[in-house]
Design a protein around this motif. Structure first.
Motif, mmCIF file in Angstrom:
data_model
loop_
_atom_site.group_PDB
_atom_site.id
_atom_site.type_symbol
_atom_site.label_atom_id
_atom_site.label_comp_id
_atom_site.label_asym_id
_atom_site.label_seq_id
_atom_site.Cartn_x
_atom_site.Cartn_y
_atom_site.Cartn_z
ATOM 1 N N ALA A 12 0.726 -1.253 0.070
ATOM 2 C CA ALA A 12 0.017 -0.019 -0.022
ATOM 3 C C ALA A 12 0.929 1.115 0.001
ATOM 4 C CB ALA A 12 -0.872 -0.011 1.227
ATOM 5 N N ASP A 13 1.851 1.313 0.778
ATOM 6 C CA ASP A 13 2.921 2.214 0.833
ATOM 7 C C ASP A 13 3.383 2.541 -0.543
ATOM 8 O OD1 ASP A 13 2.499 2.708 3.465
ATOM 9 O OD2 ASP A 13 4.392 2.023 4.110
ATOM 10 N N ALA A 14 3.833 1.393 -1.064
ATOM 11 C CA ALA A 14 4.673 1.545 -2.444
ATOM 12 C C ALA A 14 3.656 2.002 -3.690
ATOM 13 C CB ALA A 14 5.089 -0.108 -2.813
ATOM 14 N N LEU A 15 2.316 1.695 -3.370
ATOM 15 C CA LEU A 15 1.415 2.273 -4.205
ATOM 16 C C LEU A 15 1.242 3.851 -4.216
ATOM 17 C CD1 LEU A 15 -1.364 -0.071 -4.143
ATOM 18 C CD2 LEU A 15 -0.043 0.008 -6.256
ATOM 19 N N VAL A 16 1.133 4.221 -3.000
ATOM 20 C CA VAL A 16 1.180 5.827 -2.749
ATOM 21 C C VAL A 16 2.486 6.434 -3.122
ATOM 22 C CG1 VAL A 16 1.203 7.434 -0.906
ATOM 23 C CG2 VAL A 16 -0.374 5.352 -0.704
ATOM 24 N N VAL A 17 3.618 5.743 -2.876
ATOM 25 C CA VAL A 17 4.840 6.636 -3.302
ATOM 26 C C VAL A 17 5.102 6.599 -4.783
ATOM 27 C CG1 VAL A 17 6.128 6.346 -1.426
ATOM 28 C CG2 VAL A 17 6.615 4.460 -2.922
ATOM 29 N N ARG A 18 4.555 5.582 -5.388
ATOM 30 C CA ARG A 18 4.654 5.258 -7.031
ATOM 31 C C ARG A 18 3.354 6.180 -7.512
ATOM 32 N NH1 ARG A 18 6.977 -0.017 -9.086
ATOM 33 N NH2 ARG A 18 7.066 0.935 -11.189
ATOM 34 N N GLY A 19 2.596 6.778 -6.791
ATOM 35 C CA GLY A 19 1.421 7.715 -7.375
ATOM 36 C C GLY A 19 0.260 6.902 -7.858
ATOM 37 N N LEU A 20 -0.126 5.663 -7.363
ATOM 38 C CA LEU A 20 -0.958 4.664 -8.107
ATOM 39 C C LEU A 20 -2.164 4.347 -7.172
ATOM 40 C CD1 LEU A 20 1.819 2.054 -9.373
ATOM 41 C CD2 LEU A 20 0.357 3.785 -10.786
ATOM 42 N N ASP A 21 -2.032 5.088 -5.985
ATOM 43 C CA ASP A 21 -3.235 4.958 -5.195
ATOM 44 C C ASP A 21 -4.627 5.362 -5.486
ATOM 45 O OD1 ASP A 21 -2.077 7.364 -4.411
ATOM 46 O OD2 ASP A 21 -3.268 7.420 -2.428
ATOM 47 N N VAL A 23 7.904 13.614 -6.810
ATOM 48 C CA VAL A 23 8.753 13.058 -5.562
ATOM 49 C C VAL A 23 8.941 11.725 -5.792
ATOM 50 C CG1 VAL A 23 8.611 12.887 -3.029
ATOM 51 C CG2 VAL A 23 7.923 15.068 -4.057
ATOM 52 N N GLY A 24 9.924 11.065 -5.697
ATOM 53 C CA GLY A 24 10.081 9.567 -5.664
ATOM 54 C C GLY A 24 10.646 9.221 -4.551
ATOM 55 N N MET A 25 10.226 7.929 -4.296
ATOM 56 C CA MET A 25 10.896 7.455 -3.009
ATOM 57 C C MET A 25 11.052 6.009 -3.098
ATOM 58 S SD MET A 25 9.139 6.984 1.023
ATOM 59 C CE MET A 25 10.215 6.547 2.346
ATOM 60 N N ILE A 26 12.222 5.432 -2.575
ATOM 61 C CA ILE A 26 12.548 4.174 -2.509
ATOM 62 C C ILE A 26 12.487 3.523 -0.870
ATOM 63 C CG2 ILE A 26 14.749 2.372 -2.669
ATOM 64 C CD1 ILE A 26 15.956 4.760 -4.670
ATOM 65 N N ILE A 27 11.421 2.708 -0.741
ATOM 66 C CA ILE A 27 11.157 2.407 0.642
ATOM 67 C C ILE A 27 12.134 1.325 1.058
ATOM 68 C CG2 ILE A 27 8.674 3.033 0.572
ATOM 69 C CD1 ILE A 27 7.770 0.191 0.250
ATOM 70 N N ALA A 28 12.331 1.196 2.116
ATOM 71 C CA ALA A 28 13.262 0.202 3.060
ATOM 72 C C ALA A 28 13.241 -1.438 2.406
ATOM 73 C CB ALA A 28 13.535 0.291 4.407
ATOM 74 N N ASN A 29 11.876 -1.672 2.296
ATOM 75 C CA ASN A 29 11.456 -2.999 1.912
ATOM 76 C C ASN A 29 11.445 -2.877 0.221
ATOM 77 O OD1 ASN A 29 10.510 -5.476 1.354
ATOM 78 N ND2 ASN A 29 8.721 -5.287 2.652
ATOM 79 N N ALA A 30 12.524 -3.144 -0.497
ATOM 80 C CA ALA A 30 12.548 -3.039 -1.675
ATOM 81 C C ALA A 30 11.477 -4.103 -2.699
ATOM 82 C CB ALA A 30 13.899 -3.092 -2.264
ATOM 83 N N ALA A 31 11.283 -5.221 -1.834
ATOM 84 C CA ALA A 31 10.457 -6.252 -2.443
ATOM 85 C C ALA A 31 9.308 -5.765 -2.441
ATOM 86 C CB ALA A 31 10.707 -7.575 -1.556
ATOM 87 N N ALA A 32 8.567 -5.014 -1.357
ATOM 88 C CA ALA A 32 7.327 -4.585 -1.439
ATOM 89 C C ALA A 32 7.157 -3.472 -2.643
ATOM 90 C CB ALA A 32 6.841 -4.132 -0.153
ATOM 91 N N GLN A 33 8.149 -2.746 -2.961
ATOM 92 C CA GLN A 33 8.149 -1.769 -3.925
ATOM 93 C C GLN A 33 7.709 -2.092 -5.282
ATOM 94 O OE1 GLN A 33 10.538 1.520 -2.759
ATOM 95 N NE2 GLN A 33 9.954 2.674 -4.703
#
Lengths: 197, 222
Positions: A188-197, B76-86
């Motif tokens: 869910a965090d990844a979707l937000v940070v990639r602008g896909l939420d 704004v781009g972010m790389i989260i600590a758990n790369a697998a979930a990204q």
């Protein structure tokens, strides 16, 4: 590790995704008109023939069949308790055929093509408030999550082996559930940070 | 430019303070955030990425993060600590393509190939993402984020899982663009030392800021 697409370049790989999806849906529906008989087991040969025509190696086909063995045995036993053997055989044959056909579909279809097709199929529903891109993304996420959950099962079993622990066959369920929920949160965090939420 | 004013983050049920009244203007092209585990570094990264609710004000390019997340998503781009979930899509190429959706269709394939080559991922293009090692996943996560060409890149532990060769490559890629502001959350003090501004966070507060922040941090941990 669940790998979906198998690149082989057969006519099934080249067939338009929409057509494959339609064949899968119509074929699955048609199976429910199959009369109850021991002969119904023969329909399982249809997706298996599809694997051969798609030039998918035998080991992958066997893996795909074995993966659902537990489910099919469970289904057969419960059906035999409540139904005649002929009916039970037909029910299991139908489900085996549908699941194998669906696996064959994912083995011969790139996710990006599926996503584009789902997006197109959903476009007429846009005036009703449906967001085609989000539906397509949800399909892709669901398929990705299947692979991830299979990975978690392997991870938990490895952890049990590493500690020399021999637990009941179902002992992986809770840790896999916890890992899956954590992963869903991160996703869910990844979707937000990639602008896909 | 990033402006933080009295940013506080608390979590229920016991109202633990993860970030305590932090104020700072981050205007250097590259800023490193260092500190011990649990000090508040990743919390700050999540605030800037719109992943956590906060009190006070956190602005990027004069846009309040809490209310302007949609506006900031592409910048704004972010790389989260758990790369697998990204990594969202099943294959390497598909995951990068997801970041290229804003491009005209005729440009996507060429851009995809360029991104794959730039991040040394071309040989893995059709591989299921889940079959990659942790380090390869981390590189894929970085490639997918950089493919969107963000103005601001927030990288939370981007080199943790990498071997020396790829840690060097990723380090170079993080610092490659002069037009992009980098906020680097890291335990790698050599990488942090390359940043123009260094902030040491301790107990949810900014403990020290400046070129001597690493020395002060090392003195603290002994």
């Amino acid at each position: 590790m669940l790998s979906l697409y198998y690149p082989a370049g057969s006519f099934l790989h080249r067939m338009p995704t929409g057509l494959k999806l339609a064949l899968l849906a119509i074929g699955s529906a048609a199976l429910f008109f199959l009369p109850d008989s021991y002969w119904s087991i023969l329909v399982v040969a249809i997706p298996l023939l599809g694997y051969v025509l798609a030039r998918i190696p035998l080991r992958i086909m066997v893996t795909d069949v074995l993966r659902m063995a537990f489910l099919l045995v469970f289904l057969l036993v419960t059906q035999l308790i409540f139904n005649e053997p002929e009916v039970a055989t037909t029910v299991v044959a139908r489900l085996t055929t549908i699941i194998l056909a669906a696996q064959l579909f994912t083995r011969t279809t790139r996710i990006k093509h599926l996503v584009v097709t789902v997006e197109k199929l959903m476009t007429p529903f846009e005036p009703l408030g449906v967001n085609p891109s989000k539906v397509a993304l949800a399909v892709a996420l669901m398929l990705s999550a299947l692979g991830q959950i299979m990975g978690f099962i392997g991870q938990v079993r490895d952890a049990q082996h590493a500690r020399g622990v021999r637990l009941a066959p179902w002992a992986w369920v809770v840790p896999v559930l916890v890992l899956s929920l954590k992963h869903a949160d991160d996703m869910a965090d990844a979707l937000v940070v990639r602008g896909l939420d | 430019m990033i402006e933080l004013q009295n940013v506080t983050v608390t979590v229920k049920p016991d109202d633990a303070v993860l970030l305590d009244n932090v104020s700072a203007t981050l205007d250097a092209p590259t800023t490193a955030i260092i500190g011990e585990n649990g000090s508040g570094k990743s919390t700050l990264a999540k605030v800037l990425s719109g992943l956590l609710d906060y009190t006070g004000s956190a602005k990027i390019h004069d846009i309040e993060v809490a209310t302007g997340r949609k506006q900031l998503a592409r910048r704004v781009g972010m790389i989260i600590a758990n790369a697998a979930a990204q990594v969202i899509m099943p294959s390497v190429a598909e995951d990068i393509e997801l970041s290229l959706r804003h491009l005209p269709k005729d440009q996507r394939q060429a851009t995809l190939e360029a991104v794959l080559a730039e991040h040394d991922l071309a040989e893995f293009a059709d591989r299921p993402a889940l079959s990659l090692s942790s380090g390869q996943l981390q590189r894929l996560a970085l490639a997918s984020v950089l493919a969107t060409r963000p103005d601001v890149l927030i990288a939370d532990e981007p080199t943790t899982m990498l071997d020396a060769r790829y840690a060097k490559l990723v380090g170079e890629q993080l610092f490659a663009s002069e037009d992009r502001q980098l906020i680097l959350i890291t335990h790698d003090l050599q990488l942090a030392a390359k940043c123009q501004d260094i902030i040491w966070i301790h107990d949810a507060k900014i403990a020290h800021r400046g070129s001597d922040a690493i020395d002060r941090y090392l003195e603290h941990i002994g």
